[in-house]
Design a protein around this motif. Structure first.
Motif, PDB file in Angstrom:
ATOM      1  N   GLU A 179       0.800  -1.223   0.000  1.00  0.00           N
ATOM      2  CA  GLU A 179       0.000   0.000   0.000  1.00  0.00           C
ATOM      3  C   GLU A 179       0.833   1.273   0.000  1.00  0.00           C
ATOM      4  N   TYR A 180       2.070   1.218   0.511  1.00  0.00           N
ATOM      5  CA  TYR A 180       2.811   2.459   0.734  1.00  0.00           C
ATOM      6  C   TYR A 180       4.243   2.438   0.195  1.00  0.00           C
ATOM      7  N   ASP A 181       4.554   1.482  -0.673  1.00  0.00           N
ATOM      8  CA  ASP A 181       5.861   1.452  -1.342  1.00  0.00           C
ATOM      9  C   ASP A 181       7.022   1.551  -0.356  1.00  0.00           C
ATOM     10  N   SER A 182       6.874   0.882   0.779  1.00  0.00           N
ATOM     11  CA  SER A 182       7.885   0.938   1.831  1.00  0.00           C
ATOM     12  C   SER A 182       8.577  -0.410   1.968  1.00  0.00           C
ATOM     13  N   VAL A 183       9.829  -0.374   2.411  1.00  0.00           N
ATOM     14  CA  VAL A 183      10.630  -1.581   2.602  1.00  0.00           C
ATOM     15  C   VAL A 183      10.884  -1.738   4.097  1.00  0.00           C
ATOM     16  N   ALA A 184      10.457  -2.874   4.651  1.00  0.00           N
ATOM     17  CA  ALA A 184      10.558  -3.089   6.094  1.00  0.00           C
ATOM     18  C   ALA A 184      11.351  -4.346   6.391  1.00  0.00           C
ATOM     19  N   GLN A 185      11.976  -4.374   7.559  1.00  0.00           N
ATOM     20  CA  GLN A 185      12.799  -5.515   7.955  1.00  0.00           C
ATOM     21  C   GLN A 185      12.628  -5.776   9.448  1.00  0.00           C
ATOM     22  N   PHE A 186      12.334  -7.013   9.811  1.00  0.00           N
ATOM     23  CA  PHE A 186      12.380  -7.439  11.201  1.00  0.00           C
ATOM     24  C   PHE A 186      13.828  -7.343  11.668  1.00  0.00           C
ATOM     25  N   VAL A 187      14.063  -6.696  12.805  1.00  0.00           N
ATOM     26  CA  VAL A 187      15.429  -6.462  13.273  1.00  0.00           C
ATOM     27  C   VAL A 187      15.678  -7.076  14.644  1.00  0.00           C
ATOM     28  N   GLY A 188      14.814  -8.004  15.039  1.00  0.00           N
ATOM     29  CA  GLY A 188      15.046  -8.714  16.286  1.00  0.00           C
ATOM     30  C   GLY A 188      14.074  -8.329  17.376  1.00  0.00           C
ATOM     31  N   GLY A 189      13.906  -9.245  18.340  1.00  0.00           N
ATOM     32  CA  GLY A 189      13.004  -8.993  19.451  1.00  0.00           C
ATOM     33  C   GLY A 189      11.575  -8.834  18.975  1.00  0.00           C
ATOM     34  N   ASP A 190      11.039  -7.634  19.165  1.00  0.00           N
ATOM     35  CA  ASP A 190       9.690  -7.317  18.671  1.00  0.00           C
ATOM     36  C   ASP A 190       9.737  -6.042  17.841  1.00  0.00           C
ATOM     37  N   ASN A 191      10.848  -5.825  17.164  1.00  0.00           N
ATOM     38  CA  ASN A 191      11.077  -4.569  16.446  1.00  0.00           C
ATOM     39  C   ASN A 191      11.139  -4.770  14.942  1.00  0.00           C
ATOM     40  N   MET A 192      10.550  -3.830  14.230  1.00  0.00           N
ATOM     41  CA  MET A 192      10.673  -3.773  12.780  1.00  0.00           C
ATOM     42  C   MET A 192      10.984  -2.343  12.382  1.00  0.00           C
ATOM     43  N   ILE A 193      11.902  -2.187  11.433  1.00  0.00           N
ATOM     44  CA  ILE A 193      12.244  -0.876  10.900  1.00  0.00           C
ATOM     45  C   ILE A 193      11.775  -0.815   9.459  1.00  0.00           C
ATOM     46  N   ALA A 194      11.097   0.258   9.107  1.00  0.00           N
ATOM     47  CA  ALA A 194      10.600   0.457   7.750  1.00  0.00           C
ATOM     48  C   ALA A 194      11.182   1.743   7.185  1.00  0.00           C
ATOM     49  N   VAL A 195      11.660   1.659   5.956  1.00  0.00           N
ATOM     50  CA  VAL A 195      12.105   2.836   5.211  1.00  0.00           C
ATOM     51  C   VAL A 195      10.970   3.192   4.263  1.00  0.00           C
ATOM     52  N   CYS A 196      10.486   4.426   4.357  1.00  0.00           N
ATOM     53  CA  CYS A 196       9.208   4.793   3.748  1.00  0.00           C
ATOM     54  C   CYS A 196       9.338   6.072   2.922  1.00  0.00           C
ATOM     55  N   PRO A 197       8.367   6.301   2.031  1.00  0.00           N
ATOM     56  CA  PRO A 197       8.213   7.650   1.493  1.00  0.00           C
ATOM     57  C   PRO A 197       7.761   8.590   2.612  1.00  0.00           C
ATOM     58  N   GLN A 198       7.591   9.848   2.298  1.00  0.00           N
ATOM     59  CA  GLN A 198       7.096  10.794   3.297  1.00  0.00           C
ATOM     60  C   GLN A 198       5.607  10.538   3.508  1.00  0.00           C
TER      61      GLN A 198
END
Length: 263
Positions: A179-198
């Motif tokens: 839906e938002y052209d974003s790239v996300a990655q599980f980074v451990g524990g219960d955390n996810m980091i997403a690189v997104c448009p504005q």
């Protein structure tokens, strides 16, 4: 000049002819392969981290670098380091786009145009699409699960907790990608980091609500922007701490004020 339009530069790092290497002259032990992949990912994370980038392990034999601030030629040093320290080599494609997904598409195409990942003649390719002298702002969303310790860690056995958390992360990743052209990655524990448009806070709220409706797991997210992934990520972490302290589910850090000189 700083480009605030949100252009992001992403690299795709691919192990050369890795599949055949794992079974020739005979199948290698799985634990040895896992150790090699982990060491290589750590080296890649150190490499992009020195230039304020982020590394996503993705599939380990294919890694992603959020590479605003990293000159294309710098990847030659990483390729040399891999060649000197590992029994394998890597090829790199670099792409730039107004969304992270578009940047990944361009970077992937650079590698695919150079030949198959299983092609023994494709070694240490370094290809880039059209890249600007100064890539723009990165927006990062840092997600974590609300009360994960009480909900899972202290009440469920590790296997059940792992499945539930991974399912929620997959739902989150799929929503952001589709839906938002974003790239996300599980980074451990219960955390996810997403690189997104504005994206607005309301959009991030929609993502969190969607995942809750799909999985019953509630996320909170801090949002940050900056000229590099590291800068944006630090702002996102600060915003996430605000969520934890106040019970807010979505919070965006105040943008860093930058002086912009137009061409």
């Amino acid at each position: 000049m700083i480009n605030t339009r949100g252009t992001v530069r992403i690299s795709v790092v691919q192990l050369d002819e890795y599949g055949p290497w794992t079974v020739e002259p005979s199948p290698r032990r799985e634990t040895d392969l896992q150790a090699l992949q982990a060491r290589l990912y750590a080296d890649f994370a150190d490499f992009v981290g020195r230039s304020d980038g982020y590394a996503f392990f993705n599939r380990f034999d294919n890694m992603l670098g959020i590479a605003n601030g990293i000159d294309v030629a710098e990847y030659e040093r990483f390729q040399e380091r891999v060649r000197n320290q590992y029994p394998i080599t890597v090829s790199v494609g670099v792409g730039e786009g107004e969304t992270p997904v578009r940047a990944v598409e361009v970077a992937s195409q650079q590698l695919q145009d150079a030949g198959s990942a299983q092609d023994p003649d494709r070694r240490e390719v370094l290809n880039a699409g059209d890249t600007s002298d100064s890539s723009g702002y990165v927006t990062v969303g840092h997600f974590d699960i609300v009360d994960v310790t009480e909900s899972f860690t202290d009440t469920e056995h590790a296997a059940t907790a792992g499945v539930a958390i991974q399912q929620s992360m997959l739902a989150l990743k799929q929503r952001l990608l589709a839906e938002y052209d974003s790239v996300a990655q599980f980074v451990g524990g219960d955390n996810m980091i997403a690189v997104c448009p504005q994206l607005s806070e309301d959009v991030f709220g929609d993502v969190v609500d969607h995942v809750y409706d799909q999985t019953g797991i509630e996320f909170q997210v801090g949002i940050g922007s900056g000229p590099t992934a590291h800068g944006a990520g630090n702002r996102a972490k600060e915003a996430l701490e605000h969520c934890r302290e106040t019970g807010t589910r979505v919070h965006e850090a105040t943008p860093i004020q930058q002086q912009v000189t137009d061409d």
